[in-house]
Design a protein around this motif. Structure first.
Motif, PDB file in Angstrom:
ATOM      1  N   ILE A 149       2.657  -7.033   0.005  1.00 48.81           N
ATOM      2  CA  ILE A 149       1.506  -7.766   0.557  1.00 48.81           C
ATOM      3  C   ILE A 149       0.312  -7.636  -0.388  1.00 48.81           C
ATOM      4  N   LYS A 150       0.067  -6.435  -0.869  1.00 54.59           N
ATOM      5  CA  LYS A 150      -1.054  -6.203  -1.787  1.00 54.59           C
ATOM      6  C   LYS A 150      -0.834  -6.932  -3.106  1.00 54.59           C
ATOM      7  N   GLU A 151       0.411  -6.929  -3.588  1.00 56.06           N
ATOM      8  CA  GLU A 151       0.722  -7.625  -4.840  1.00 56.06           C
ATOM      9  C   GLU A 151       0.428  -9.122  -4.725  1.00 56.06           C
ATOM     10  N   MET A 152       0.584  -9.654  -3.509  1.00 56.39           N
ATOM     11  CA  MET A 152       0.367 -11.084  -3.284  1.00 56.39           C
ATOM     12  C   MET A 152      -1.071 -11.398  -2.877  1.00 56.39           C
ATOM     13  N   GLY A 153      -1.933 -10.385  -2.944  1.00 55.03           N
ATOM     14  CA  GLY A 153      -3.347 -10.609  -2.663  1.00 55.03           C
ATOM     15  C   GLY A 153      -3.749 -10.457  -1.213  1.00 55.03           C
ATOM     16  N   GLY A 154      -2.849  -9.939  -0.385  1.00 55.13           N
ATOM     17  CA  GLY A 154      -3.159  -9.761   1.029  1.00 55.13           C
ATOM     18  C   GLY A 154      -3.579  -8.336   1.353  1.00 55.13           C
ATOM     19  N   THR A 155      -3.891  -8.116   2.611  1.00 56.56           N
ATOM     20  CA  THR A 155      -4.283  -6.789   3.089  1.00 56.56           C
ATOM     21  C   THR A 155      -3.406  -6.417   4.280  1.00 56.56           C
ATOM     22  N   PRO A 156      -2.629  -5.344   4.172  1.00 59.23           N
ATOM     23  CA  PRO A 156      -1.761  -4.944   5.289  1.00 59.23           C
ATOM     24  C   PRO A 156      -2.588  -4.593   6.527  1.00 59.23           C
ATOM     25  N   GLN A 157      -2.264  -5.213   7.639  1.00 61.24           N
ATOM     26  CA  GLN A 157      -2.957  -4.938   8.894  1.00 61.24           C
ATOM     27  C   GLN A 157      -1.948  -4.921  10.032  1.00 61.24           C
ATOM     28  N   ASN A 158      -2.203  -4.078  10.997  1.00 60.99           N
ATOM     29  CA  ASN A 158      -1.304  -4.057  12.149  1.00 60.99           C
ATOM     30  C   ASN A 158      -2.086  -3.855  13.434  1.00 60.99           C
ATOM     31  N   THR A 159      -1.459  -4.232  14.508  1.00 57.48           N
ATOM     32  CA  THR A 159      -2.013  -4.018  15.841  1.00 57.48           C
ATOM     33  C   THR A 159      -0.958  -3.259  16.629  1.00 57.48           C
ATOM     34  N   ILE A 160      -1.223  -1.997  16.874  1.00 62.78           N
ATOM     35  CA  ILE A 160      -0.235  -1.145  17.536  1.00 62.78           C
ATOM     36  C   ILE A 160      -0.358  -1.267  19.052  1.00 62.78           C
ATOM     37  N   ALA A 161       0.735  -1.684  19.664  1.00 62.64           N
ATOM     38  CA  ALA A 161       0.778  -1.797  21.123  1.00 62.64           C
ATOM     39  C   ALA A 161       1.344  -0.504  21.710  1.00 62.64           C
ATOM     40  N   THR A 162       0.928  -0.183  22.914  1.00 61.99           N
ATOM     41  CA  THR A 162       1.455   1.010  23.579  1.00 61.99           C
ATOM     42  C   THR A 162       2.900   0.743  24.000  1.00 61.99           C
ATOM     43  N   PRO A 163       3.851   1.537  23.503  1.00 67.56           N
ATOM     44  CA  PRO A 163       5.264   1.290  23.830  1.00 67.56           C
ATOM     45  C   PRO A 163       5.545   1.481  25.321  1.00 67.56           C
ATOM     46  N   GLU A 164       6.450   0.665  25.828  1.00 65.88           N
ATOM     47  CA  GLU A 164       6.902   0.822  27.213  1.00 65.88           C
ATOM     48  C   GLU A 164       8.161   1.684  27.183  1.00 65.88           C
ATOM     49  N   VAL A 165       8.027   2.904  27.596  1.00 62.43           N
ATOM     50  CA  VAL A 165       9.136   3.860  27.540  1.00 62.43           C
ATOM     51  C   VAL A 165       9.828   3.934  28.898  1.00 62.43           C
ATOM     52  N   LYS A 166      11.142   3.706  28.877  1.00 63.05           N
ATOM     53  CA  LYS A 166      11.933   3.778  30.112  1.00 63.05           C
ATOM     54  C   LYS A 166      12.978   4.876  29.955  1.00 63.05           C
ATOM     55  N   SER A 167      14.113   4.736  30.594  1.00 55.54           N
ATOM     56  CA  SER A 167      15.169   5.736  30.436  1.00 55.54           C
ATOM     57  C   SER A 167      15.785   5.590  29.046  1.00 55.54           C
ATOM     58  N   THR A 168      16.470   6.618  28.592  1.00 54.90           N
ATOM     59  CA  THR A 168      17.088   6.564  27.266  1.00 54.90           C
ATOM     60  C   THR A 168      18.092   5.422  27.175  1.00 54.90           C
ATOM     61  N   GLN A 169      18.844   5.203  28.225  1.00 50.22           N
ATOM     62  CA  GLN A 169      19.806   4.106  28.228  1.00 50.22           C
ATOM     63  C   GLN A 169      19.094   2.765  28.046  1.00 50.22           C
ATOM     64  N   GLU A 170      18.019   2.562  28.794  1.00 54.14           N
ATOM     65  CA  GLU A 170      17.264   1.306  28.684  1.00 54.14           C
ATOM     66  C   GLU A 170      16.572   1.188  27.324  1.00 54.14           C
ATOM     67  N   ASN A 171      16.097   2.316  26.817  1.00 52.33           N
ATOM     68  CA  ASN A 171      15.443   2.302  25.505  1.00 52.33           C
ATOM     69  C   ASN A 171      16.432   1.904  24.406  1.00 52.33           C
ATOM     70  N   LEU A 172      17.662   2.388  24.520  1.00 53.29           N
ATOM     71  CA  LEU A 172      18.689   2.011  23.551  1.00 53.29           C
ATOM     72  C   LEU A 172      18.998   0.515  23.636  1.00 53.29           C
ATOM     73  N   GLN A 173      19.085   0.014  24.846  1.00 53.15           N
ATOM     74  CA  GLN A 173      19.360  -1.415  25.031  1.00 53.15           C
ATOM     75  C   GLN A 173      18.253  -2.269  24.408  1.00 53.15           C
ATOM     76  N   HIS A 174      17.021  -1.849  24.624  1.00 52.74           N
ATOM     77  CA  HIS A 174      15.881  -2.579  24.059  1.00 52.74           C
ATOM     78  C   HIS A 174      15.890  -2.497  22.535  1.00 52.74           C
ATOM     79  N   ALA A 175      16.219  -1.326  22.010  1.00 48.70           N
ATOM     80  CA  ALA A 175      16.255  -1.143  20.558  1.00 48.70           C
ATOM     81  C   ALA A 175      17.347  -2.006  19.927  1.00 48.70           C
TER      82      ALA A 175
END
Length: 230
Positions: free
Chosen positions: A112-138
């Motif tokens: 991104i920097k090489e192409m003249g851009g600026t890395p930016q992110n917006t971190i959302a609060t993860p929705e954590v459920k059971s491990t089984q559901e988390n694996l399915q989502h992943a």
């Protein structure tokens, strides 16, 4: 000459000279050349250079950077949940994947920097459920990146000859395929993943495996460091 007449004669002559002088001055003023007033042209606003449109590949890099940044945070939270539920092996897998996503976002940021851009992110609060559901989502997220997102990004970058973008997208896409496979194995046999496990992550591509040799951590014939994650 009578003194009175002499005074009147002098006064009359003086008046004549004064009038003549005044007329002469008026003539000079009337004949003096005048400077024409300058013509004022309306000021035209300066044309501003057209803003260069952002390339599709740069937009894709920024999207991928934001996605990998969020995945890194999400997987660390999933690892904590897996530890709480007693799935030590799954917790280690999520931590290894989190490290891989961190490598991907760092790779994306560099391009991104090489192409003249600026890395930016917006971190959302993860929705954590059971491990089984988390694996399915992943699995769902990794499968999308493996099958759709990164292949599309690679195709676009190749069409524009943007080799560095192709490389970082390829690294990430291949690693996501490995993550989806490992998540599926864990989901299909959760009880077996209660035991602690260790994983290896290539420091260049983020490729993740349970065997160091399976990370294929070689660039231009040179072996690169492999990180161990528990």
């Amino acid at each position: 000459m009578n003194p009175t007449l002499k005074i009147r004669y002098i006064a009359k002559k003086t008046a004549i000279f004064t009038s003549a002088a005044a007329l002469g001055m008026l003539a000079l003023v009337g004949c003096a050349p005048t400077t024409p007033s300058a013509k004022v042209e309306p000021t035209q606003p300066e044309e501003q250079p057209a803003t260069k449109a952002q390339s599709p590949t740069l937009k894709n890099l920024e999207m991928a950077y934001n996605g990998e940044s969020n995945a890194h945070v999400m997987y660390l939270d999933y690892a904590k949940k897996a530890d709480e539920e007693g799935y030590k092996g799954v917790a280690s897998l999520f931590r290894a994947a989190a490290r891989a996503e961190e490598i991907h976002k760092e790779n994306h940021a560099k391009v991104i920097k090489e192409m003249g851009g600026t890395p930016q992110n917006t971190i959302a609060t993860p929705e954590v459920k059971s491990t089984q559901e988390n694996l399915q989502h992943a699995i769902k997220g990794e499968s999308y990146e493996r099958d759709t997102m990164y292949p599309d990004f690679i195709k676009e970058a190749k069409a524009k000859g943007e080799k560095n973008a192709v490389q970082t997208f390829t690294y990430a896409g291949n690693a996501e395929a490995g993550h989806a496979k490992l998540y599926t194995e864990a989901l299909n046999n959760l009880d077996a993943w209660k035991a602690p496990k260790q994983f290896y992550v290539c420091s260049v591509s983020g490729q993740t495996a349970m065997n160091a040799n399976e990370t294929n951590c070689t660039v231009d014939g040179v072996k690169k460091p492999v990180e161990e994650v528990r």
